[in-house]
Design a protein around this motif. Sequence first.
Motif, PDB file in Angstrom:
ATOM      1  N   ILE A 158      -3.269  -4.168 -14.215  1.00 26.09           N
ATOM      2  CA  ILE A 158      -3.414  -3.454 -12.943  1.00 26.09           C
ATOM      3  C   ILE A 158      -4.873  -3.301 -12.516  1.00 26.09           C
ATOM      4  CG2 ILE A 158      -3.499  -1.105 -13.864  1.00 26.09           C
ATOM      5  CD1 ILE A 158      -1.496  -0.412 -11.526  1.00 26.09           C
ATOM      6  N   GLY A 159      -5.804  -3.442 -13.443  1.00 24.37           N
ATOM      7  CA  GLY A 159      -7.218  -3.324 -13.120  1.00 24.37           C
ATOM      8  C   GLY A 159      -7.911  -4.642 -12.828  1.00 24.37           C
ATOM      9  N   ASN A 160      -7.193  -5.751 -12.948  1.00 31.02           N
ATOM     10  CA  ASN A 160      -7.795  -7.066 -12.749  1.00 31.02           C
ATOM     11  C   ASN A 160      -6.938  -7.874 -11.774  1.00 31.02           C
ATOM     12  OD1 ASN A 160      -9.249  -9.483 -13.073  1.00 31.02           O
ATOM     13  ND2 ASN A 160      -7.947 -10.100 -14.765  1.00 31.02           N
ATOM     14  N   PRO A 161      -7.467  -8.288 -10.653  1.00 31.36           N
ATOM     15  CA  PRO A 161      -8.817  -8.066 -10.144  1.00 31.36           C
ATOM     16  C   PRO A 161      -8.969  -6.650  -9.600  1.00 31.36           C
ATOM     17  CG  PRO A 161      -7.590  -9.297  -8.519  1.00 31.36           C
ATOM     18  CD  PRO A 161      -6.696  -9.129  -9.729  1.00 31.36           C
ATOM     19  N   THR A 162     -10.210  -6.262  -9.330  1.00 30.86           N
ATOM     20  CA  THR A 162     -10.492  -4.921  -8.844  1.00 30.86           C
ATOM     21  C   THR A 162      -9.832  -4.663  -7.500  1.00 30.86           C
ATOM     22  OG1 THR A 162     -12.601  -4.967  -9.997  1.00 30.86           O
ATOM     23  CG2 THR A 162     -12.339  -3.301  -8.296  1.00 30.86           C
ATOM     24  N   ASN A 163      -9.912  -5.609  -6.583  1.00 28.48           N
ATOM     25  CA  ASN A 163      -9.300  -5.466  -5.262  1.00 28.48           C
ATOM     26  C   ASN A 163      -8.090  -6.382  -5.141  1.00 28.48           C
ATOM     27  OD1 ASN A 163     -11.179  -3.603  -4.175  1.00 28.48           O
ATOM     28  ND2 ASN A 163     -12.635  -5.267  -3.960  1.00 28.48           N
ATOM     29  N   ASN A 164      -7.105  -5.938  -4.359  1.00 28.71           N
ATOM     30  CA  ASN A 164      -5.910  -6.760  -4.134  1.00 28.71           C
ATOM     31  C   ASN A 164      -6.306  -8.118  -3.560  1.00 28.71           C
ATOM     32  OD1 ASN A 164      -4.353  -4.668  -5.011  1.00 28.71           O
ATOM     33  ND2 ASN A 164      -3.358  -4.276  -3.067  1.00 28.71           N
ATOM     34  N   ARG A 165      -5.601  -9.145  -3.967  1.00 29.80           N
ATOM     35  CA  ARG A 165      -5.897 -10.494  -3.497  1.00 29.80           C
ATOM     36  C   ARG A 165      -5.263 -10.792  -2.144  1.00 29.80           C
ATOM     37  NH1 ARG A 165      -5.035 -14.329  -8.611  1.00 29.80           N
ATOM     38  NH2 ARG A 165      -5.499 -15.838  -6.995  1.00 29.80           N
ATOM     39  N   HIS A 166      -4.248 -10.011  -1.758  1.00 21.07           N
ATOM     40  CA  HIS A 166      -3.553 -10.227  -0.494  1.00 21.07           C
ATOM     41  C   HIS A 166      -3.465  -8.903   0.272  1.00 21.07           C
ATOM     42  CE1 HIS A 166      -2.402 -14.069  -2.200  1.00 21.07           C
ATOM     43  NE2 HIS A 166      -1.955 -13.417  -3.255  1.00 21.07           N
ATOM     44  N   THR A 167      -3.492  -8.970   1.593  1.00 23.12           N
ATOM     45  CA  THR A 167      -3.398  -7.782   2.439  1.00 23.12           C
ATOM     46  C   THR A 167      -1.993  -7.664   3.002  1.00 23.12           C
ATOM     47  OG1 THR A 167      -5.719  -8.011   3.057  1.00 23.12           O
ATOM     48  CG2 THR A 167      -4.355  -6.626   4.468  1.00 23.12           C
ATOM     49  N   LEU A 168      -1.382  -6.513   2.825  1.00 20.23           N
ATOM     50  CA  LEU A 168      -0.034  -6.253   3.349  1.00 20.23           C
ATOM     51  C   LEU A 168      -0.149  -5.611   4.728  1.00 20.23           C
ATOM     52  CD1 LEU A 168       1.663  -4.679   0.215  1.00 20.23           C
ATOM     53  CD2 LEU A 168       2.064  -6.936   1.169  1.00 20.23           C
ATOM     54  N   TYR A 169      -0.555  -6.390   5.714  1.00 23.33           N
ATOM     55  CA  TYR A 169      -0.749  -5.850   7.055  1.00 23.33           C
ATOM     56  C   TYR A 169       0.496  -5.107   7.535  1.00 23.33           C
ATOM     57  CZ  TYR A 169      -4.975  -8.624   7.393  1.00 23.33           C
ATOM     58  OH  TYR A 169      -6.218  -9.145   7.171  1.00 23.33           O
ATOM     59  N   GLY A 170       0.298  -3.875   7.972  1.00 19.25           N
ATOM     60  CA  GLY A 170       1.394  -3.090   8.529  1.00 19.25           C
ATOM     61  C   GLY A 170       2.177  -2.257   7.541  1.00 19.25           C
ATOM     62  N   ALA A 171       1.900  -2.389   6.251  1.00 21.59           N
ATOM     63  CA  ALA A 171       2.612  -1.591   5.257  1.00 21.59           C
ATOM     64  C   ALA A 171       2.067  -0.163   5.259  1.00 21.59           C
ATOM     65  CB  ALA A 171       2.452  -2.203   3.871  1.00 21.59           C
ATOM     66  N   VAL A 172       2.947   0.807   5.067  1.00 17.41           N
ATOM     67  CA  VAL A 172       2.560   2.212   5.022  1.00 17.41           C
ATOM     68  C   VAL A 172       2.522   2.661   3.568  1.00 17.41           C
ATOM     69  CG1 VAL A 172       3.182   4.553   5.745  1.00 17.41           C
ATOM     70  CG2 VAL A 172       3.685   2.621   7.236  1.00 17.41           C
ATOM     71  N   VAL A 173       1.430   3.298   3.168  1.00 18.36           N
ATOM     72  CA  VAL A 173       1.337   3.839   1.808  1.00 18.36           C
ATOM     73  C   VAL A 173       1.749   5.306   1.834  1.00 18.36           C
ATOM     74  CG1 VAL A 173      -0.473   2.254   1.071  1.00 18.36           C
ATOM     75  CG2 VAL A 173      -1.104   4.472   2.012  1.00 18.36           C
ATOM     76  N   GLY A 174       2.057   5.847   0.669  1.00 22.01           N
ATOM     77  CA  GLY A 174       2.489   7.245   0.575  1.00 22.01           C
ATOM     78  C   GLY A 174       1.482   8.217   1.155  1.00 22.01           C
ATOM     79  N   GLY A 175       0.211   7.991   0.906  1.00 24.48           N
ATOM     80  CA  GLY A 175      -0.836   8.817   1.486  1.00 24.48           C
ATOM     81  C   GLY A 175      -1.081  10.119   0.760  1.00 24.48           C
ATOM     82  N   PRO A 176      -1.974  10.932   1.313  1.00 25.48           N
ATOM     83  CA  PRO A 176      -2.356  12.192   0.665  1.00 25.48           C
ATOM     84  C   PRO A 176      -1.278  13.253   0.814  1.00 25.48           C
ATOM     85  CG  PRO A 176      -3.438  12.005   2.773  1.00 25.48           C
ATOM     86  CD  PRO A 176      -2.697  10.707   2.554  1.00 25.48           C
ATOM     87  N   PHE A 177      -1.345  14.268  -0.029  1.00 28.75           N
ATOM     88  CA  PHE A 177      -0.391  15.376   0.043  1.00 28.75           C
ATOM     89  C   PHE A 177      -0.848  16.457   1.018  1.00 28.75           C
ATOM     90  CE2 PHE A 177       0.538  13.882  -4.349  1.00 28.75           C
ATOM     91  CZ  PHE A 177       1.796  13.406  -4.074  1.00 28.75           C
ATOM     92  N   ASN A 178      -2.096  16.872   0.892  1.00 32.11           N
ATOM     93  CA  ASN A 178      -2.566  18.014   1.678  1.00 32.11           C
ATOM     94  C   ASN A 178      -3.618  17.668   2.719  1.00 32.11           C
ATOM     95  OD1 ASN A 178      -0.956  19.809   0.169  1.00 32.11           O
ATOM     96  ND2 ASN A 178      -2.451  19.752  -1.476  1.00 32.11           N
ATOM     97  N   SER A 179      -4.507  16.778   2.401  1.00 28.87           N
ATOM     98  CA  SER A 179      -5.592  16.452   3.319  1.00 28.87           C
ATOM     99  C   SER A 179      -6.055  15.036   3.067  1.00 28.87           C
ATOM    100  CB  SER A 179      -6.759  17.420   3.139  1.00 28.87           C
ATOM    101  OG  SER A 179      -7.384  17.185   1.886  1.00 28.87           O
ATOM    102  N   ASP A 180      -6.837  14.510   3.984  1.00 30.43           N
ATOM    103  CA  ASP A 180      -7.357  13.158   3.814  1.00 30.43           C
ATOM    104  C   ASP A 180      -8.239  13.032   2.578  1.00 30.43           C
ATOM    105  OD1 ASP A 180      -6.092  12.096   5.997  1.00 30.43           O
ATOM    106  OD2 ASP A 180      -7.728  12.589   7.352  1.00 30.43           O
ATOM    107  N   THR A 181      -8.865  14.112   2.185  1.00 32.09           N
ATOM    108  CA  THR A 181      -9.738  14.052   1.009  1.00 32.09           C
ATOM    109  C   THR A 181      -8.928  13.953  -0.276  1.00 32.09           C
ATOM    110  OG1 THR A 181      -9.841  16.468   0.906  1.00 32.09           O
ATOM    111  CG2 THR A 181     -11.570  15.338   2.161  1.00 32.09           C
TER     112      THR A 181
END
Length: 90
Positions: free
Chosen positions: A32-55
């Motif tokens: 899961i740590g290799n490579p550091t960044n994803n190799r493909h972009t999932l344009y338009g996919a929604v992630v779970g996101g933060p619980f309380n704030s953007d921080t």
Amino acid sequence: PPPQRSSLVGFGRTPPLNPHHRSAHDSPTANIGNPTNNRHTLYGAVVGGPFNSDTDFHDDRSDYVKGEVATDYNALFTSLTASFVGSASP
């Protein structure tokens, strides 16, 4: 206050770059740590996101709770988006 970041991959202000998604990550070593960044972009996919704030959100692939690209909210997002388009007349 309004969100300061996007939960939509590939769009908006500071969108997630590394959602928890095996095909987007495409690790040659099955680590899961290799490579550091994803190799493909999932344009338009929604992630779970933060619980309380953007921080509360960190773009961390290993945090599957906040970074997961799950079917339930992505299906809802797709359906809502499609409803704005409407149906085409033959």
